[in-house]
Design a protein around this motif. Sequence first.
Motif, PDB file in Angstrom:
ATOM      1  N   ILE A   1       0.875  -1.168   0.000  1.00 47.06           N
ATOM      2  CA  ILE A   1       0.000   0.000   0.000  1.00 47.06           C
ATOM      3  C   ILE A   1       0.906   1.211   0.000  1.00 47.06           C
ATOM      4  CG2 ILE A   1      -1.770   1.262   1.253  1.00 47.06           C
ATOM      5  CD1 ILE A   1      -2.667  -1.487   2.373  1.00 47.06           C
ATOM      6  N   ASP A   2       0.860   1.972  -1.070  1.00 51.20           N
ATOM      7  CA  ASP A   2       1.741   3.123  -1.234  1.00 51.20           C
ATOM      8  C   ASP A   2       1.020   4.375  -0.746  1.00 51.20           C
ATOM      9  OD1 ASP A   2       3.870   4.701  -1.937  1.00 51.20           O
ATOM     10  OD2 ASP A   2       3.468   4.644  -4.090  1.00 51.20           O
ATOM     11  N   LYS A   3       1.115   4.636   0.555  1.00 52.89           N
ATOM     12  CA  LYS A   3       0.468   5.794   1.170  1.00 52.89           C
ATOM     13  C   LYS A   3       1.481   6.509   2.042  1.00 52.89           C
ATOM     14  CE  LYS A   3      -3.568   6.498   1.482  1.00 52.89           C
ATOM     15  NZ  LYS A   3      -4.389   7.467   0.814  1.00 52.89           N
ATOM     16  N   ASN A   4       1.280   7.814   2.232  1.00 51.82           N
ATOM     17  CA  ASN A   4       2.113   8.568   3.159  1.00 51.82           C
ATOM     18  C   ASN A   4       1.671   8.276   4.583  1.00 51.82           C
ATOM     19  OD1 ASN A   4       3.502   9.816   1.063  1.00 51.82           O
ATOM     20  ND2 ASN A   4       2.022  11.475   0.945  1.00 51.82           N
ATOM     21  N   MET A   5       2.643   8.156   5.482  1.00 51.67           N
ATOM     22  CA  MET A   5       2.345   7.914   6.884  1.00 51.67           C
ATOM     23  C   MET A   5       2.004   9.243   7.558  1.00 51.67           C
ATOM     24  SD  MET A   5       2.589   4.836   6.849  1.00 51.67           S
ATOM     25  CE  MET A   5       3.229   3.464   7.702  1.00 51.67           C
ATOM     26  N   SER A   6       1.062   9.213   8.499  1.00 48.14           N
ATOM     27  CA  SER A   6       0.660  10.414   9.216  1.00 48.14           C
ATOM     28  C   SER A   6       1.719  10.860  10.213  1.00 48.14           C
ATOM     29  CB  SER A   6      -0.653  10.181   9.955  1.00 48.14           C
ATOM     30  OG  SER A   6      -1.679   9.931   9.041  1.00 48.14           O
ATOM     31  N   HIS A   7       2.542   9.912  10.659  1.00 40.07           N
ATOM     32  CA  HIS A   7       3.548  10.231  11.667  1.00 40.07           C
ATOM     33  C   HIS A   7       4.812   9.440  11.371  1.00 40.07           C
ATOM     34  CE1 HIS A   7       5.483  10.682  15.587  1.00 40.07           C
ATOM     35  NE2 HIS A   7       4.670  11.706  15.772  1.00 40.07           N
ATOM     36  N   SER A   8       5.956  10.048  11.557  1.00 32.98           N
ATOM     37  CA  SER A   8       7.232   9.409  11.205  1.00 32.98           C
ATOM     38  C   SER A   8       7.537   8.171  12.049  1.00 32.98           C
ATOM     39  CB  SER A   8       8.379  10.417  11.339  1.00 32.98           C
ATOM     40  OG  SER A   8       8.468  10.864  12.683  1.00 32.98           O
ATOM     41  N   GLN A   9       6.933   8.043  13.220  1.00 31.13           N
ATOM     42  CA  GLN A   9       7.205   6.887  14.083  1.00 31.13           C
ATOM     43  C   GLN A   9       6.290   5.698  13.785  1.00 31.13           C
ATOM     44  OE1 GLN A   9       6.971   8.492  18.061  1.00 31.13           O
ATOM     45  NE2 GLN A   9       9.091   9.172  18.011  1.00 31.13           N
ATOM     46  N   MET A  10       5.399   5.840  12.820  1.00 30.96           N
ATOM     47  CA  MET A  10       4.522   4.734  12.457  1.00 30.96           C
ATOM     48  C   MET A  10       5.333   3.659  11.748  1.00 30.96           C
ATOM     49  SD  MET A  10       1.264   6.855  11.071  1.00 30.96           S
ATOM     50  CE  MET A  10      -0.037   5.685  11.303  1.00 30.96           C
ATOM     51  N   PRO A  11       4.972   2.374  11.954  1.00 29.48           N
ATOM     52  CA  PRO A  11       5.713   1.303  11.278  1.00 29.48           C
ATOM     53  C   PRO A  11       5.519   1.377   9.763  1.00 29.48           C
ATOM     54  CG  PRO A  11       3.763   0.415  12.357  1.00 29.48           C
ATOM     55  CD  PRO A  11       3.873   1.856  12.766  1.00 29.48           C
ATOM     56  N   HIS A  12       6.560   1.038   9.032  1.00 27.66           N
ATOM     57  CA  HIS A  12       6.487   1.053   7.572  1.00 27.66           C
ATOM     58  C   HIS A  12       6.164  -0.324   7.015  1.00 27.66           C
ATOM     59  CE1 HIS A  12       7.839   5.191   6.900  1.00 27.66           C
ATOM     60  NE2 HIS A  12       8.445   5.022   8.059  1.00 27.66           N
TER      61      HIS A  12
ATOM     62  N   ILE B   1      -6.601   3.187   6.989  1.00 26.43           N
ATOM     63  CA  ILE B   1      -6.310   4.010   5.823  1.00 26.43           C
ATOM     64  C   ILE B   1      -7.522   4.900   5.611  1.00 26.43           C
ATOM     65  CG2 ILE B   1      -5.883   4.009   3.341  1.00 26.43           C
ATOM     66  CD1 ILE B   1      -4.643   1.253   3.681  1.00 26.43           C
ATOM     67  N   CYS B   2      -7.261   6.184   5.441  1.00 29.14           N
ATOM     68  CA  CYS B   2      -8.354   7.138   5.316  1.00 29.14           C
ATOM     69  C   CYS B   2      -8.284   7.846   3.965  1.00 29.14           C
ATOM     70  CB  CYS B   2      -8.295   8.151   6.456  1.00 29.14           C
ATOM     71  SG  CYS B   2      -9.710   9.235   6.522  1.00 29.14           S
ATOM     72  N   GLN B   3      -9.404   7.898   3.291  1.00 30.45           N
ATOM     73  CA  GLN B   3      -9.498   8.535   1.987  1.00 30.45           C
ATOM     74  C   GLN B   3      -9.176  10.015   2.084  1.00 30.45           C
ATOM     75  OE1 GLN B   3     -13.419   8.131   0.381  1.00 30.45           O
ATOM     76  NE2 GLN B   3     -12.956   9.224  -1.499  1.00 30.45           N
ATOM     77  N   TRP B   4      -9.528  10.664   3.190  1.00 28.68           N
ATOM     78  CA  TRP B   4      -9.388  12.107   3.314  1.00 28.68           C
ATOM     79  C   TRP B   4      -8.241  12.530   4.214  1.00 28.68           C
ATOM     80  CZ3 TRP B   4     -12.292  14.253  -0.216  1.00 28.68           C
ATOM     81  CH2 TRP B   4     -13.449  13.599  -0.620  1.00 28.68           C
ATOM     82  N   GLY B   5      -7.549  11.631   4.834  1.00 33.63           N
ATOM     83  CA  GLY B   5      -6.464  11.972   5.737  1.00 33.63           C
ATOM     84  C   GLY B   5      -6.927  11.988   7.182  1.00 33.63           C
ATOM     85  N   PHE B   6      -5.985  12.167   8.070  1.00 38.58           N
ATOM     86  CA  PHE B   6      -6.251  12.156   9.510  1.00 38.58           C
ATOM     87  C   PHE B   6      -5.988  13.531  10.078  1.00 38.58           C
ATOM     88  CE2 PHE B   6      -5.388   7.797   8.440  1.00 38.58           C
ATOM     89  CZ  PHE B   6      -6.276   7.072   9.229  1.00 38.58           C
ATOM     90  N   ASP B   7      -6.741  13.908  11.102  1.00 36.49           N
ATOM     91  CA  ASP B   7      -6.518  15.191  11.759  1.00 36.49           C
ATOM     92  C   ASP B   7      -5.700  14.953  13.012  1.00 36.49           C
ATOM     93  OD1 ASP B   7      -6.597  17.819  12.419  1.00 36.49           O
ATOM     94  OD2 ASP B   7      -8.672  17.816  13.079  1.00 36.49           O
TER      95      ASP B   7
END
Length: 110
Positions: free
Chosen positions: A33-44, A104-110
């Motif tokens: 799944i090629d998505k940007n992570m919301s936070h740098s400490q999230m597992p890749h 995974i969120c279509q609109w992003g996370f706040d």
Amino acid sequence: SEANMICMQKLIKVDGKVGGSIEDTKLVKGVVIDKNMSHSQMPHEIQNAKIAILTCPFEPPKPKTKHKLDVKSAAEYEELRKYEKETFVEMIKQVKASGANLAICQWGFD
């Protein structure tokens, strides 16, 4: 057999990414799944992921009104912030309760 080989060719996708070298190439047995992570400490990388796909914004609720919301004091502001936080925490609990370990969120996370 030839039929099995044709079936495997349909299941394998080769995808190129800008940068890197041929030595960076690897075979992934699973889903990428090629998505940007919301936070740098999230597992890749997540093994045996249970995915929640959210088609709505994952953020505290906003008033659905055309009218202005007047907050006249610090106490009213704190009450509004408390309500938003409690609602957001409840949304997180619902995702966790679903058994998902990846959202995974279509609109992003706040």
